[in-house]
Design an enzyme around this catalytic site. Structure first.
Site, PDB file in Angstrom:
ATOM      1  N   VAL A   7       0.861  -1.182   0.000  1.00  0.00           N
ATOM      2  CA  VAL A   7       0.000   0.000   0.000  1.00  0.00           C
ATOM      3  C   VAL A   7       0.898   1.233   0.000  1.00  0.00           C
ATOM      4  CG1 VAL A   7      -1.839   1.260   1.175  1.00  0.00           C
ATOM      5  CG2 VAL A   7      -1.758  -1.250   1.303  1.00  0.00           C
ATOM      6  N   ILE A  12      -1.985   0.915  -4.991  1.00  0.00           N
ATOM      7  CA  ILE A  12      -1.732  -0.366  -4.341  1.00  0.00           C
ATOM      8  C   ILE A  12      -1.193  -1.336  -5.380  1.00  0.00           C
ATOM      9  CG2 ILE A  12      -2.785  -2.346  -3.168  1.00  0.00           C
ATOM     10  CD1 ILE A  12      -4.797  -0.437  -1.944  1.00  0.00           C
ATOM     11  N   ASP A  96       8.046   0.214   4.291  1.00  0.00           N
ATOM     12  CA  ASP A  96       8.431  -0.082   2.914  1.00  0.00           C
ATOM     13  C   ASP A  96       9.948  -0.075   2.746  1.00  0.00           C
ATOM     14  OD1 ASP A  96       8.413   2.670   3.461  1.00  0.00           O
ATOM     15  OD2 ASP A  96       7.941   3.220   1.392  1.00  0.00           O
ATOM     16  N   ASP A 117      14.343   3.599  -4.502  1.00  0.00           N
ATOM     17  CA  ASP A 117      12.922   3.373  -4.785  1.00  0.00           C
ATOM     18  C   ASP A 117      12.332   4.659  -5.339  1.00  0.00           C
ATOM     19  OD1 ASP A 117      10.316   2.550  -4.918  1.00  0.00           O
ATOM     20  OD2 ASP A 117      10.017   2.358  -2.755  1.00  0.00           O
ATOM     21  N   THR A 120       6.378   7.949  -5.425  1.00  0.00           N
ATOM     22  CA  THR A 120       5.902   9.279  -5.074  1.00  0.00           C
ATOM     23  C   THR A 120       7.045  10.104  -4.498  1.00  0.00           C
ATOM     24  OG1 THR A 120       3.693   8.399  -4.615  1.00  0.00           O
ATOM     25  CG2 THR A 120       4.208  10.573  -3.734  1.00  0.00           C
TER      26      THR A 120
END
Length: 244
Positions: A7, A12, A96, A117, A120
């Site tokens: 999430v 998702i 995460d 990563d 966003t």
């Protein structure tokens, strides 16, 4: 058979694994969660575990409604991880990022690892060859950079991600694309260069929604895998089961 769910801040992602092999990947919006999981379980009725890593705003009850059909596990800071957390504020480290660090530790043993990563936000996480998680960096991702230029200026338009035609933008739109995309690439390459100065025996893992777009633009050799977090979820869960 395991259903892993990531999430994120925006969307998702989910994947079904059997013996750490991905059978199918899924991407959907947050308001589709229960309906999508229902369809996945109908297609893969042998799923016995639902494993969740969440940094987004989804109520746990949305997942717990499936408890009568399979075991539900939410990763937290209290779980067993395959690295030593040297972060100065370990309880503030995003789940995460912890899952990504765990996946890097398990997949690439006895190496210095930098996980990038690009979602966003873009996060950098470094785990040394002795399995010490040392920390990293956080900065705005591509979409946030486009949005900030529009939201905090009077006249700059809101654009979608696009590869710039040239380093020299010959219009406002091309200037924005050049600034956002090239600035992003320079940032990543700059971080990598600094790590390389200090550490040898070094692997770079690039993941996240913008990984494929960025991979061919970076000057450094990297291992690009947009589904690395979901794979890491499956592997970290297996590690937890084996070490609890």
């Amino acid at each position: 058979m395991i259903l892993t769910v990531d999430v994120g801040n925006t969307r998702i992602k989910a994947s079904v694994f059997e013996d750490n092999t991905a059978l199918e990947n899924f991407v959907f919006e947050k308001n589709e969660l229960e309906k999508k999981i229902e369809k996945i379980l109908e297609k893969y009725p042998k799923c016995s575990d639902l494993v969740v890593a969440s940094v987004g705003s989804i109520e746990k009850q949305s997942f717990l409604s499936f408890e009568n059909r399979l075991k539900v596990h939410f990763f937290t800071h209290e779980d067993v991880f395959p690295f030593h957390n040297k972060y100065a504020t370990p309880k503030t480290l995003g789940i995460d990022r912890m899952i990504l660090a765990a996946g890097a530790t398990l997949q690439f043993p006895k190496q210095n690892r930098l996980v990038i990563d690009a979602g966003t936000c873009i996060t950098y996480d470094f785990i040394d060859e002795n399995d010490n998680y040392l920390g990293g960096a956080i900065s705005p991702g591509l979409r946030l950079r486009y949005e900030s230029l529009h939201n905090f200026t009077a006249r700059l338009p809101l654009l979608s991600l696009e590869a710039p035609d040239s380093y020299v933008g010959n219009s406002t739109a091309q200037a924005i694309h050049s600034g956002v995309v090239n600035g992003f690439v320079y940032e990543i390459d700059g971080f990598i260069d600094e790590y390389r100065k200090e550490f040898s025996n070094f692997i770079i893992i690039l993941t996240g929604g913008d990984a494929d777009f960025l991979a061919k633009r970076l000057k450094n050799t990297i291992f690009a895998n947009s589904n690395f977090l979901l794979e890491s979820l499956s592997q970290t869960y297996q590690y937890k089961i084996d070490n609890d």
